[in-house]
Design a protein around this motif. Structure first.
Motif, PDB file in Angstrom:
ATOM      1  N   LEU A 102       3.534  10.017   4.024  1.00 31.80           N
ATOM      2  CA  LEU A 102       4.010   9.139   5.101  1.00 31.80           C
ATOM      3  C   LEU A 102       5.437   8.658   4.835  1.00 31.80           C
ATOM      4  O   LEU A 102       5.749   7.500   5.050  1.00 31.80           O
ATOM      5  CB  LEU A 102       3.071   7.942   5.277  1.00 31.80           C
ATOM      6  N   VAL A 103       6.284   9.569   4.364  1.00 30.12           N
ATOM      7  CA  VAL A 103       7.699   9.205   4.241  1.00 30.12           C
ATOM      8  C   VAL A 103       8.322   9.302   5.636  1.00 30.12           C
ATOM      9  O   VAL A 103       7.714   9.847   6.550  1.00 30.12           O
ATOM     10  CB  VAL A 103       8.441  10.146   3.257  1.00 30.12           C
ATOM     11  N   PHE A 104       9.518   8.765   5.784  1.00 24.64           N
ATOM     12  CA  PHE A 104      10.212   8.890   7.067  1.00 24.64           C
ATOM     13  C   PHE A 104      10.906  10.252   7.051  1.00 24.64           C
ATOM     14  O   PHE A 104      11.916  10.422   6.358  1.00 24.64           O
ATOM     15  CB  PHE A 104      11.207   7.743   7.257  1.00 24.64           C
ATOM     16  N   PRO A 105      10.365  11.236   7.791  1.00 29.06           N
ATOM     17  CA  PRO A 105      10.767  12.627   7.566  1.00 29.06           C
ATOM     18  C   PRO A 105      12.222  12.946   7.874  1.00 29.06           C
ATOM     19  O   PRO A 105      12.816  13.788   7.217  1.00 29.06           O
ATOM     20  CB  PRO A 105       9.828  13.420   8.494  1.00 29.06           C
ATOM     21  N   ASP A 106      12.805  12.262   8.883  1.00 28.66           N
ATOM     22  CA  ASP A 106      14.176  12.598   9.263  1.00 28.66           C
ATOM     23  C   ASP A 106      15.205  11.636   8.674  1.00 28.66           C
ATOM     24  O   ASP A 106      16.343  11.577   9.130  1.00 28.66           O
ATOM     25  CB  ASP A 106      14.303  12.647  10.796  1.00 28.66           C
ATOM     26  N   MET A 107      14.786  10.897   7.658  1.00 25.54           N
ATOM     27  CA  MET A 107      15.731  10.020   6.968  1.00 25.54           C
ATOM     28  C   MET A 107      15.997  10.591   5.581  1.00 25.54           C
ATOM     29  O   MET A 107      15.170  11.321   5.033  1.00 25.54           O
ATOM     30  CB  MET A 107      15.145   8.622   6.816  1.00 25.54           C
ATOM     31  N   LEU A 151      15.743   2.447   1.170  1.00 23.45           N
ATOM     32  CA  LEU A 151      16.267   1.220   1.790  1.00 23.45           C
ATOM     33  C   LEU A 151      15.211   0.588   2.697  1.00 23.45           C
ATOM     34  O   LEU A 151      15.101  -0.636   2.781  1.00 23.45           O
ATOM     35  CB  LEU A 151      17.531   1.525   2.607  1.00 23.45           C
ATOM     36  N   MET A 152      14.415   1.433   3.366  1.00 26.39           N
ATOM     37  CA  MET A 152      13.335   0.893   4.198  1.00 26.39           C
ATOM     38  C   MET A 152      12.307   0.161   3.329  1.00 26.39           C
ATOM     39  O   MET A 152      11.722  -0.831   3.749  1.00 26.39           O
ATOM     40  CB  MET A 152      12.638   2.011   4.978  1.00 26.39           C
ATOM     41  N   ARG A 177       9.362   4.231  -2.835  1.00 28.34           N
ATOM     42  CA  ARG A 177       9.559   3.357  -1.672  1.00 28.34           C
ATOM     43  C   ARG A 177       8.643   2.143  -1.759  1.00 28.34           C
ATOM     44  O   ARG A 177       9.053   1.020  -1.451  1.00 28.34           O
ATOM     45  CB  ARG A 177       9.276   4.164  -0.409  1.00 28.34           C
ATOM     46  N   GLY A 178       7.403   2.364  -2.227  1.00 28.30           N
ATOM     47  CA  GLY A 178       6.481   1.244  -2.416  1.00 28.30           C
ATOM     48  C   GLY A 178       6.970   0.303  -3.504  1.00 28.30           C
ATOM     49  O   GLY A 178       6.852  -0.926  -3.392  1.00 28.30           O
ATOM     50  N   GLN A 222       0.837  -1.201   0.000  1.00 26.24           N
ATOM     51  CA  GLN A 222       0.000   0.000   0.000  1.00 26.24           C
ATOM     52  C   GLN A 222       0.873   1.251   0.000  1.00 26.24           C
ATOM     53  O   GLN A 222       1.801   1.378   0.803  1.00 26.24           O
ATOM     54  CB  GLN A 222      -0.936   0.051   1.208  1.00 26.24           C
ATOM     55  N   ARG A 279      12.074  15.399   4.825  1.00 28.97           N
ATOM     56  CA  ARG A 279      11.136  16.484   5.165  1.00 28.97           C
ATOM     57  C   ARG A 279      11.464  17.777   4.433  1.00 28.97           C
ATOM     58  O   ARG A 279      10.670  18.703   4.435  1.00 28.97           O
ATOM     59  CB  ARG A 279      11.042  16.681   6.674  1.00 28.97           C
ATOM     60  N   TYR A 294      13.193  -3.358   2.872  1.00 22.73           N
ATOM     61  CA  TYR A 294      13.388  -4.056   4.154  1.00 22.73           C
ATOM     62  C   TYR A 294      13.295  -5.578   4.015  1.00 22.73           C
ATOM     63  O   TYR A 294      14.062  -6.316   4.637  1.00 22.73           O
ATOM     64  CB  TYR A 294      12.355  -3.541   5.164  1.00 22.73           C
ATOM     65  N   GLU A 315      17.767   6.422   2.450  1.00 23.78           N
ATOM     66  CA  GLU A 315      17.360   5.598   3.601  1.00 23.78           C
ATOM     67  C   GLU A 315      15.875   5.232   3.509  1.00 23.78           C
ATOM     68  O   GLU A 315      15.482   4.116   3.858  1.00 23.78           O
ATOM     69  CB  GLU A 315      17.630   6.333   4.919  1.00 23.78           C
TER      70      GLU A 315
END
Lengths: 292, 237
Positions: B89-94, B101-102, B150-151, B83, B136, B105, B98
């Protein structure tokens, strides 16, 4: 010049001890939004593990840190599975966990009182003597504390920033829903974070009790100071917490030398109040961690 | 054709409030299906139930013929159900890298992860330029690209994409839809939710209209464009 050098040495030593005692608290707040007031229990467990290992079992000092690490990790694992996981999904988690961990801290302290007794003991993982630098003596215990603290900080920062486990812990701390949608088992990531924090806190317990004394409530003072450092740095900011630990260590020692022993901690707390008025989210904090 | 995802009499909600009522849906492998409808009528909730973020009250969800109702969100991802959530909804401080890479996973081995990262960079050259940048600090369009990239790193069999054009400038929406059109070659089955059907009509094989948590119409994009009354009644356009 000697007094200045003495302040630097004592301040760095105290700062290293604060830093190592703060890492675990900061890590859990940063990743899980969890204020772990049972932090002091891990410190006590680390100290008693060192005592048990060397005095009761007569084992070599080499085994002390690995055993303390293992005991702390086991403690973190148990705290997660017996307490945290049952209340983590609740909206009121951030308040409930404070009460629950205070209860855990009381239980552990009482347990240690019953098993080890109330009297203060000398923790055997310590070195006597010191290195002479002119008129100033640099105790070997201080060198050991600073060295272990620095190695520990480097390892924790490496794990958090460079390893897959660390990247996952950071991802979960920033965006739990997105982490789940990447295939991450969020609960397992939290269990790993708690084991890491537990292990680090127990090692810090070996260092803290090596420099002071060992008794069941030994972790309380360190917990309060670690909490103060975390808040000043900005809750959950690991690098900021380490930096502020050294700054406050130096500040406290400088005040003690200039104005007297009894003014060190009150001066540190006064500084905290001023800083919090000026910077409500801490010196390096962006905003308070909000659980979603 | 085999069913990629099959939903049977699905009911779900938040607490006592029921949001989805007896939803049934059958998406064949390789299809691009769009769900349109007014805001707040259950489209995003349906995707959340399918991905395991929100539990169903009743009904069943099958993936490739296997019931996945008991699976948690992360287990469904491991089965290939991806989804791309609404918003940023990204990882804001990465960093951008990165974040990707998530997405990888669950991928096995560094070589495989690198292959997927390079594939995403080929699809989104802008992300390659922003590789070391903290997420961010990206623009809204870049964050959306990062979310999709990322998806894509997961390389799942089914992708659920929630409002890919929401809040974006028209030029950026064009770019996002060009990528979605390309996605057919990467992910065999797509389920895309949008409030506005215009862009979706160009890429979808079939469109469902959702109103008050129910499907009130479904048909091909051509049938939808011929049905101006339907669009006026439900979408106000």
């Amino acid at each position: 010049m000697d007094i200045f050098l003495q302040i630097i040495i004592s301040g760095v030593s105290l700062g290293a001890m604060y830093a190592v005692g703060t890492i675990a608290l900061s890590l859990l707040w940063g990743t899980m939004g969890m204020m772990n007031l049972a932090h002091g229990s891990f410190i006590a467990i680390g100290g008693y593990m060192a005592y048990w290992c060397m005095t009761v079992m007569g084992a070599s000092w080499i085994f002390v840190l690995p055993l303390a690490l293992a005991a702390g990790m086991l403690g973190g694992y148990l705290l997660y599975h017996l307490v945290v996981r049952w209340m983590f999904e609740r909206k009121e988690f951030s308040v409930d966990i404070i009460i629950a961990t205070v209860a855990v801290a009381a239980l552990v302290e009482n347990g240690l009182l019953n098993v080890a007794g109330p009297e203060a003991k000398r923790q055997p993982f310590s070195i006597s003597g010191g290195l002479k630098l002119g008129d100033v003596v640099l105790p070997y215990q201080t060198i050991l504390t600073v060295a272990v603290a620095i190695i520990l900080m480097v390892i924790v920062l490496y794990i958090v920033t460079r390893t897959k486990m660390g990247i996952v812990i950071r991802a979960v701390s920033q965006q739990q829903v997105a982490s789940q949608l990447m295939g991450v088992n969020v609960m397992s990531a939290f269990a790993q974070a708690m084991m890491l924090a537990g292990g680090v806190a127990a090692i810090s317990g070996v260092l803290v009790t090596g420099a002071t004394q060992l008794f069941p409530g030994v972790g309380f003072d360190t917990t309060i100071k670690a909490l103060v450092i975390c808040i000043i740095a900005g809750l959950g900011n690991l690098r900021g917490a380490i930096f502020m630990a050294f700054v406050l260590g130096l500040f406290e020692v400088a005040v003690q030398y200039i104005f007297g022993q009894q003014y060190g901690f009150p001066a540190m707390l006064s500084l905290v109040i001023v800083l919090l008025i000026l910077r409500p989210h801490g010196l390096f904090g962006k905003e308070t961690v909000e659980r979603v | 054709m085999t069913s990629a995802i099959q939903v049977s009499n699905l009911t779900a909600g938040y607490g006592r409030r029921q949001v989805l009522h007896n939803i049934s849906l059958d998406i064949e492998e390789g299809m691009v299906v769009g769900i349109i409808g007014p805001n707040g009528h259950g489209k995003s909730s349906l995707l959340k139930v399918l991905s395991g973020l929100v539990p169903a009250t009743s009904g069943q969800v099958f993936m490739g013929g296997v019931a996945i109702d008991g699976m948690s969100a992360h287990q469904r991802v491991a089965k290939g159900l991806v989804q791309i959530p609404q918003g940023d909804l990204v990882f804001p401080d990465m960093t951008v890298e990165e974040n990707l890479l998530m997405g990888g996973y669950l991928a096995q081995g560094r070589t495989e992860i690198d292959r997927r990262v390079n594939k995403v960079y080929e699809m989104f050259p802008r992300l390659a330029e922003r590789r070391p940048q903290i997420a961010r600090t990206l623009s809204g369009g870049e964050r959306r690209m990062l979310g999709i990239g990322r998806g894509l790193m997961i390389e799942g069999q089914i992708m659920l994409i929630d409002e890919p054009s929401l809040g974006l400038a028209p030029k950026v929406i064009d770019m996002v839809y060009e990528v979605l059109a390309k996605l057919r070659s990467v992910s065999p089955t797509l389920l895309v939710v949008e409030e506005n059907p215009v862009r979706l009509q160009a890429i979808a094989d079939r469109i469902y209209l959702m109103d008050n948590g129910e499907f009130v119409w479904n048909g091909t994009p051509d049938e939808l464009s011929r049905n101006s009354d339907l669009i006026a009644t439900y979408l106000g356009a």
